[in-house]
Scaffold this motif. Structure first.
Motif: not given
Length: 151
Positions: A28-41, A51-57, A72-73
């Motif tokens: 596995n390479h990279g990182y994509v924030p989970p849907e639960e974190e994206l709901q807060n945006i 966005v930097d605070d909620v899911v990170g840069p 990208v993941r």
């Protein structure tokens, strides 16, 4: 009896090596924030700082001139001596307007079938087709003796 034991050990060792060489490995390479974190945006309300605070840069930010965020993941399958195969890829694109407010949140995958070129830089090589000796011998006529002694 002793030779029979060595023969069986060699066959068993060969069998173990062949069976482990054909084991499937997943990386596995990279990182994509989970849907639960994206709901807060909230589109149109949250900013780049939020966005930097909620899911990170992201690791890929500002590659294009618009400064959008791309998470990208990828999941790659390695099987024996075969070429590695990307079996899953997810791209999360968060775009911002001129005031750095979230304008859109999009998710893409391999099934979308779009190739996105983030950057394309082409540099012409002047040494193409020239071997090592040709390059070395080509520099002989360009030698300026006055530069050898700092003069």
């Amino acid at each position: 009896m002793k030779h029979e034991f060595r023969w069986k050990t060699a066959v068993l060792g060969l069998f173990l090596m062949l069976s482990t060489a054909c084991t499937t490995l997943y990386r596995n390479h990279g990182y994509v924030p989970p849907e639960e974190e994206l709901q807060n945006i909230v589109v149109g309300v949250d900013t780049r700082a939020t966005v930097d605070d909620v899911v990170g840069p992201p690791s890929t930010a500002g590659v294009l001139s618009d400064g959008n965020y791309y998470y990208v993941r990828s999941r790659v399958r390695h099987y024996g001596a075969l070429r590695p195969e990307v079996i899953e890829r997810q791209v999360l694109a968060i775009s911002f307007d001129q005031a750095d407010v979230v304008a859109n949140v999009e998710r893409f995958g391999l099934q979308d079938g779009q190739v996105v070129v983030l950057s394309r830089r082409v540099t012409d090589s002047s040494v193409e087709g020239n071997g090592f000796l040709r390059q070395m011998l080509g520099n002989i006529g360009r030698l300026d003796p006055s530069t050898l002694f700092g003069g």
